[in-house]
Design a protein around this motif. Structure first.
Motif, PDB file in Angstrom:
ATOM      1  N   GLU A 293       0.840  -1.211   0.000  1.00 37.95           N
ATOM      2  CA  GLU A 293       0.000   0.000   0.000  1.00 37.95           C
ATOM      3  C   GLU A 293       0.870   1.253   0.000  1.00 37.95           C
ATOM      4  N   ASP A 294       1.969   1.180   0.728  1.00 38.29           N
ATOM      5  CA  ASP A 294       2.860   2.345   0.788  1.00 38.29           C
ATOM      6  C   ASP A 294       3.439   2.658  -0.590  1.00 38.29           C
ATOM      7  N   GLU A 295       3.857   1.620  -1.280  1.00 41.40           N
ATOM      8  CA  GLU A 295       4.412   1.822  -2.615  1.00 41.40           C
ATOM      9  C   GLU A 295       3.352   2.401  -3.555  1.00 41.40           C
ATOM     10  N   ASP A 296       2.143   1.857  -3.442  1.00 42.53           N
ATOM     11  CA  ASP A 296       1.054   2.379  -4.271  1.00 42.53           C
ATOM     12  C   ASP A 296       0.836   3.863  -4.004  1.00 42.53           C
ATOM     13  N   ALA A 297       0.854   4.210  -2.727  1.00 43.71           N
ATOM     14  CA  ALA A 297       0.614   5.606  -2.364  1.00 43.71           C
ATOM     15  C   ALA A 297       1.716   6.501  -2.901  1.00 43.71           C
ATOM     16  N   VAL A 298       2.953   6.035  -2.779  1.00 47.76           N
ATOM     17  CA  VAL A 298       4.088   6.822  -3.282  1.00 47.76           C
ATOM     18  C   VAL A 298       3.964   7.021  -4.786  1.00 47.76           C
ATOM     19  N   LEU A 299       3.676   5.946  -5.476  1.00 47.25           N
ATOM     20  CA  LEU A 299       3.569   6.039  -6.937  1.00 47.25           C
ATOM     21  C   LEU A 299       2.402   6.936  -7.349  1.00 47.25           C
ATOM     22  N   SER A 300       1.264   6.742  -6.702  1.00 51.41           N
ATOM     23  CA  SER A 300       0.092   7.563  -7.041  1.00 51.41           C
ATOM     24  C   SER A 300       0.359   9.040  -6.800  1.00 51.41           C
ATOM     25  N   ASN A 301       0.927   9.323  -5.647  1.00 45.96           N
ATOM     26  CA  ASN A 301       1.204  10.723  -5.319  1.00 45.96           C
ATOM     27  C   ASN A 301       2.202  11.332  -6.297  1.00 45.96           C
ATOM     28  N   TYR A 302       3.181  10.536  -6.645  1.00 42.26           N
ATOM     29  CA  TYR A 302       4.213  11.070  -7.533  1.00 42.26           C
ATOM     30  C   TYR A 302       3.661  11.337  -8.932  1.00 42.26           C
ATOM     31  N   VAL A 303       2.869  10.405  -9.413  1.00 42.55           N
ATOM     32  CA  VAL A 303       2.283  10.601 -10.747  1.00 42.55           C
ATOM     33  C   VAL A 303       1.299  11.765 -10.725  1.00 42.55           C
ATOM     34  N   ALA A 304       0.574  11.887  -9.615  1.00 39.81           N
ATOM     35  CA  ALA A 304      -0.381  13.001  -9.505  1.00 39.81           C
ATOM     36  C   ALA A 304       0.347  14.341  -9.550  1.00 39.81           C
ATOM     37  N   ALA A 305       1.529  14.350  -8.957  1.00 36.26           N
ATOM     38  CA  ALA A 305       2.287  15.604  -8.889  1.00 36.26           C
ATOM     39  C   ALA A 305       3.075  15.891 -10.152  1.00 36.26           C
ATOM     40  N   HIS A 306       3.580  14.837 -10.770  1.00 39.83           N
ATOM     41  CA  HIS A 306       4.513  15.057 -11.890  1.00 39.83           C
ATOM     42  C   HIS A 306       4.037  14.487 -13.211  1.00 39.83           C
ATOM     43  N   GLY A 307       2.983  13.710 -13.202  1.00 39.16           N
ATOM     44  CA  GLY A 307       2.497  13.141 -14.452  1.00 39.16           C
ATOM     45  C   GLY A 307       3.136  11.802 -14.769  1.00 39.16           C
ATOM     46  N   GLU A 308       2.595  11.173 -15.807  1.00 39.26           N
ATOM     47  CA  GLU A 308       3.103   9.871 -16.232  1.00 39.26           C
ATOM     48  C   GLU A 308       4.314  10.027 -17.141  1.00 39.26           C
ATOM     49  N   GLY A 309       4.945   8.906 -17.418  1.00 39.37           N
ATOM     50  CA  GLY A 309       6.046   8.882 -18.384  1.00 39.37           C
ATOM     51  C   GLY A 309       7.403   8.871 -17.731  1.00 39.37           C
ATOM     52  N   ARG A 310       8.429   8.590 -18.541  1.00 40.71           N
ATOM     53  CA  ARG A 310       9.810   8.503 -18.048  1.00 40.71           C
ATOM     54  C   ARG A 310       9.855   7.609 -16.812  1.00 40.71           C
ATOM     55  N   TRP A 311       9.414   6.403 -16.992  1.00 35.42           N
ATOM     56  CA  TRP A 311       9.174   5.543 -15.834  1.00 35.42           C
ATOM     57  C   TRP A 311      10.437   5.195 -15.063  1.00 35.42           C
ATOM     58  N   ASN A 312      11.534   5.015 -15.760  1.00 35.93           N
ATOM     59  CA  ASN A 312      12.773   4.693 -15.053  1.00 35.93           C
ATOM     60  C   ASN A 312      13.196   5.839 -14.133  1.00 35.93           C
ATOM     61  N   GLU A 313      13.116   7.033 -14.669  1.00 39.82           N
ATOM     62  CA  GLU A 313      13.473   8.195 -13.861  1.00 39.82           C
ATOM     63  C   GLU A 313      12.474   8.381 -12.727  1.00 39.82           C
ATOM     64  N   LEU A 314      11.222   8.146 -13.053  1.00 37.76           N
ATOM     65  CA  LEU A 314      10.168   8.280 -12.040  1.00 37.76           C
ATOM     66  C   LEU A 314      10.419   7.345 -10.862  1.00 37.76           C
ATOM     67  N   ALA A 315      10.795   6.118 -11.174  1.00 37.14           N
ATOM     68  CA  ALA A 315      11.008   5.127 -10.119  1.00 37.14           C
ATOM     69  C   ALA A 315      12.092   5.585  -9.153  1.00 37.14           C
ATOM     70  N   VAL A 316      13.150   6.155  -9.711  1.00 36.52           N
ATOM     71  CA  VAL A 316      14.249   6.625  -8.872  1.00 36.52           C
ATOM     72  C   VAL A 316      13.847   7.878  -8.107  1.00 36.52           C
ATOM     73  N   ALA A 317      13.265   8.824  -8.827  1.00 37.26           N
ATOM     74  CA  ALA A 317      12.912  10.101  -8.211  1.00 37.26           C
ATOM     75  C   ALA A 317      11.888   9.936  -7.098  1.00 37.26           C
ATOM     76  N   ALA A 318      10.995   8.977  -7.270  1.00 35.43           N
ATOM     77  CA  ALA A 318       9.961   8.758  -6.259  1.00 35.43           C
ATOM     78  C   ALA A 318      10.481   7.933  -5.089  1.00 35.43           C
ATOM     79  N   GLY A 319      11.682   7.417  -5.233  1.00 36.70           N
ATOM     80  CA  GLY A 319      12.249   6.609  -4.167  1.00 36.70           C
ATOM     81  C   GLY A 319      11.713   5.191  -4.124  1.00 36.70           C
ATOM     82  N   LEU A 320      11.161   4.774  -5.241  1.00 36.94           N
ATOM     83  CA  LEU A 320      10.628   3.411  -5.299  1.00 36.94           C
ATOM     84  C   LEU A 320      11.730   2.456  -5.746  1.00 36.94           C
ATOM     85  N   ARG A 321      11.906   1.404  -5.034  1.00 39.70           N
ATOM     86  CA  ARG A 321      12.931   0.418  -5.426  1.00 39.70           C
ATOM     87  C   ARG A 321      12.315  -0.571  -6.404  1.00 39.70           C
TER      88      ARG A 321
END
Length: 322
Positions: free
Chosen positions: A38-66
């Motif tokens: 659930e925590d990972e879902d929340a992090v991903l959702s919040n990050y996409v909500a704030a920054h949008g979709e795309g550039r998934w590799n960069e997104l994963a790092v920037a959001a702190g998702l392993r």
DNA sequence: AATCGGCCCAACCGCGACTGA
DNA sequence: GTCAGTCGCGGTTGGGCCGAT
């Protein structure tokens, strides 16, 4: 999608400046795999909500998702994305899947695009778990002529029957409701339905808001409902969207019939289709009684399956028709 | 109650297409 | 034209759930 993301891009400079390959990513941190928390879902959702979709590799790092970018993308598209619908496929959706697969084969993403809120993964799983299971029960391959005949003469007509029954039941309920409603209110709440979408009009009696919008794929013009204008019907495809999951599917199927009929009348879209008969013909067959016998398809002796066993799906009632 | 087997679905993997340097 | 990076699609699989025994 990329354009949408670029428009709202707000990446940290360190991230946007860096080129992060998947290999480097793998080496830098030990990546998590398996089910998402659930925590990972929340992090991903919040990050996409704030920054949008795309550039998934960069997104994963920037959001702190392993996680890999791929994993993030999949999780977002198949589960977290707003509008994703889950649960059983309605008869109308099943009907669409059966027909679209006959046209396009295993083009799951393309098929899913015609089913609002459904993902390619869900459609693919439906096909593998439900459709292929029945082919297996019949002892034939999904690509075999025999299975095609079963789908065409038994399964699809029953789905149509079920859709009609649902729509009729809903209309009956609505009649009761509307009889206690001022006429002005009724008129004001009626959605705008294209002239060709007769079945959708009856569906509108549910009280749900039905919206018709242009469909992106011209190839789908014979699958989703077309507008009343004949000049548009062969090029500008439309699909139903509704705020009711049940209505979304029923509406899609309803529009499907009329548009397919329109396409048939125009001589379009029946070339390599295994369901090469017109949909008016199929609709007529939906109310048949002796059709199945005439095809000989009731004769499943030797397969270890009775007809009742095979058509024991909740939404396919042989008893209702024979 | 315990075990087994089938079903279902979420997630992963591999590959091809696309894009930009 | 080439190559690396990225994305998206379709195929496959791992594991949880549930009914049967």
């Amino acid at each position: 999608m990329e354009a949408l993301w670029m428009g709202s891009c707000d990446w940290p400079a360190a991230i946007t400046a860096a080129t992060i390959s998947e290999e480097e990513d793998d080496a830098a941190v030990e990546l998590r795999r398996g089910p998402w928390t659930e925590d990972e879902d929340a992090v991903l959702s919040n990050y996409v909500a704030a920054h949008g979709e795309g550039r998934w590799n960069e997104l994963a790092v920037a959001a702190g998702l392993r996680r890999t970018g791929k994993s993030c993308r999949l999780r977002w598209l198949n589960y977290l994305r707003p509008g994703v619908r889950r649960g059983d496929f309605a008869p109308g959706e099943q009907l669409l899947i059966l027909d679209l697969h006959s046209r396009w084969g295993n083009r799951w993403a393309k098929i899913a695009a015609q089913l609002p809120g459904r993902t390619d993964n869900e459609v693919k799983n439906y096909w593998r778990t439900r459709v292929q299971k029945h082919a297996k029960q019949l002892g034939c391959d999904v690509g075999s002529r025999r299975f095609h005949d079963v789908v065409r003469h038994h399964w699809m007509p029953r789905l149509v029957e079920r859709i009609h029954a649902d729509a009729a039941a809903a209309a009956a309920v609505d009649d009761v409701v509307s009889s206690h409603r001022p006429a002005t209110t009724t008129m004001a709440s009626e959605p705008s339905i294209p002239a060709g979408c007769h079945a959708a009009s009856s569906s509108s009696n549910y009280g749900s808001r039905v919206v018709v919008k242009p469909c992106a794929s011209p190839e789908a013009s014979c699958v989703t409902t077309g507008p009343s204008s004949s000049s548009e019907s062969s090029h500008g495809a439309h699909q139903f969207q509704t705020n009711s999951p049940t209505m979304a599917s029923t509406g899609a199927a309803a529009g499907y019939w009329s548009s397919t009929e329109q396409c048939h009348n125009a001589g379009i879209g029946s070339g390599d289709d295994m369901f090469d008969g017109s949909w008016s013909e199929l609709l007529a067959r939906a109310s048949y009684h002796d059709e199945a016998d005439s095809t000989g398809l009731h004769d499943f002796d030797g397969l270890g399956e009775t007809v009742d066993n095979f058509w024991s799906l909740d939404d396919i009632s042989l008893q209702q028709l024979c």
